[in-house]
Scaffold this motif. Sequence first.
Motif, PDB file in Angstrom:
ATOM      1  N   ARG A   9       0.839  -1.211   0.000  1.00 29.16           N
ATOM      2  CA  ARG A   9       0.000   0.000   0.000  1.00 29.16           C
ATOM      3  C   ARG A   9       0.870   1.256   0.000  1.00 29.16           C
ATOM      4  NH1 ARG A   9      -2.360  -3.151  -1.683  1.00 29.16           N
ATOM      5  NH2 ARG A   9      -4.304  -4.178  -1.028  1.00 29.16           N
ATOM      6  N   GLU A  35      -3.967  -2.972   5.936  1.00 29.52           N
ATOM      7  CA  GLU A  35      -4.549  -1.747   5.360  1.00 29.52           C
ATOM      8  C   GLU A  35      -4.636  -0.643   6.411  1.00 29.52           C
ATOM      9  OE1 GLU A  35      -5.434  -1.218   2.270  1.00 29.52           O
ATOM     10  OE2 GLU A  35      -5.648  -3.199   1.344  1.00 29.52           O
ATOM     11  N   ARG A  63      -2.473   2.971   6.634  1.00 33.43           N
ATOM     12  CA  ARG A  63      -3.151   4.272   6.741  1.00 33.43           C
ATOM     13  C   ARG A  63      -2.607   5.064   7.922  1.00 33.43           C
ATOM     14  NH1 ARG A  63      -6.869   6.714   9.568  1.00 33.43           N
ATOM     15  NH2 ARG A  63      -7.610   4.921  10.751  1.00 33.43           N
TER      16      ARG A  63
END
Length: 288
Positions: A18, A182, A186
Amino acid sequence: MDIVLGASGHVGGTVARRLLEQGRAVTVVLHRPEQAAEWSARGASMAVLDVHDTPALATAFSEARRAFLLNPPASPSLDVDREERRTVQSILEAVRGASLEKIVVQSTYGAQDNPHCGDLGSLYAFEQGARETGVPLCIVRAAYFMSNWYGTLSTARQSGVFSSLLPKDFKAPMVAPQDVGELAARLLVAPVEETGVYNIEGPEPYTAEDVATALSTVLERDVAVDEIPRQEWPEFYHRNGFCPEAARSYATMTGIFVDGRYERPRMSLRGATDLQTCLRNQASTLSR
């Protein structure tokens, strides 16, 4: 630059991917050099080292601004309580030797001050030590990983039965490891001021019977649960490669979880991935 521990695993790998997708400069810490080609192709830098080599780890950290930290599980053939705390201390010492502006630490539901309860104890020590570094910190406490059932895919496919130490009807909060990654990614890129403890579990709790139902659908065959009685837990772990100390520790950890001898979070974030989807994705990966 961001640095990521555990990139060869489900959570750390998701974090690293990510970050790279966002165009960030990323260094992944790897234990084996043969893992480097994949990450080089993705655009990451590599630091191939043993996390117990504290000076090498500190050097890698010193070139980064933010770090995702997890404690790699020790081999169950060793005393996991001792070995995982040794790893924790190496990571924390390396953090203290760097100048990081923010860290994100992966932890677990049920982390507690207990010297002989597997990950629950070592990750509690990790949380406490990370706080003591004074570096702005996010802690991600994850529910029971759905990936704990990945090992049942082959057995269930072959025999139609899988073993569970969790009682068949025991409903437990579970989460897909990718959803944990995830969230961690973030938080790592969020402002330095965004700190604290973040709990995460999946869309709903599941039982071992729910696992059997999901496996039946994914594998397209009937699957049943073989529930292992509590008194057989240490021997079950021992038969599966755990040394006596590790078997006792993991049996204690399982008992804490089943008995609910930990403080459940009042508020949790919800990952989007349900159990069947998580198992189907893994089955698809294994079949490639």
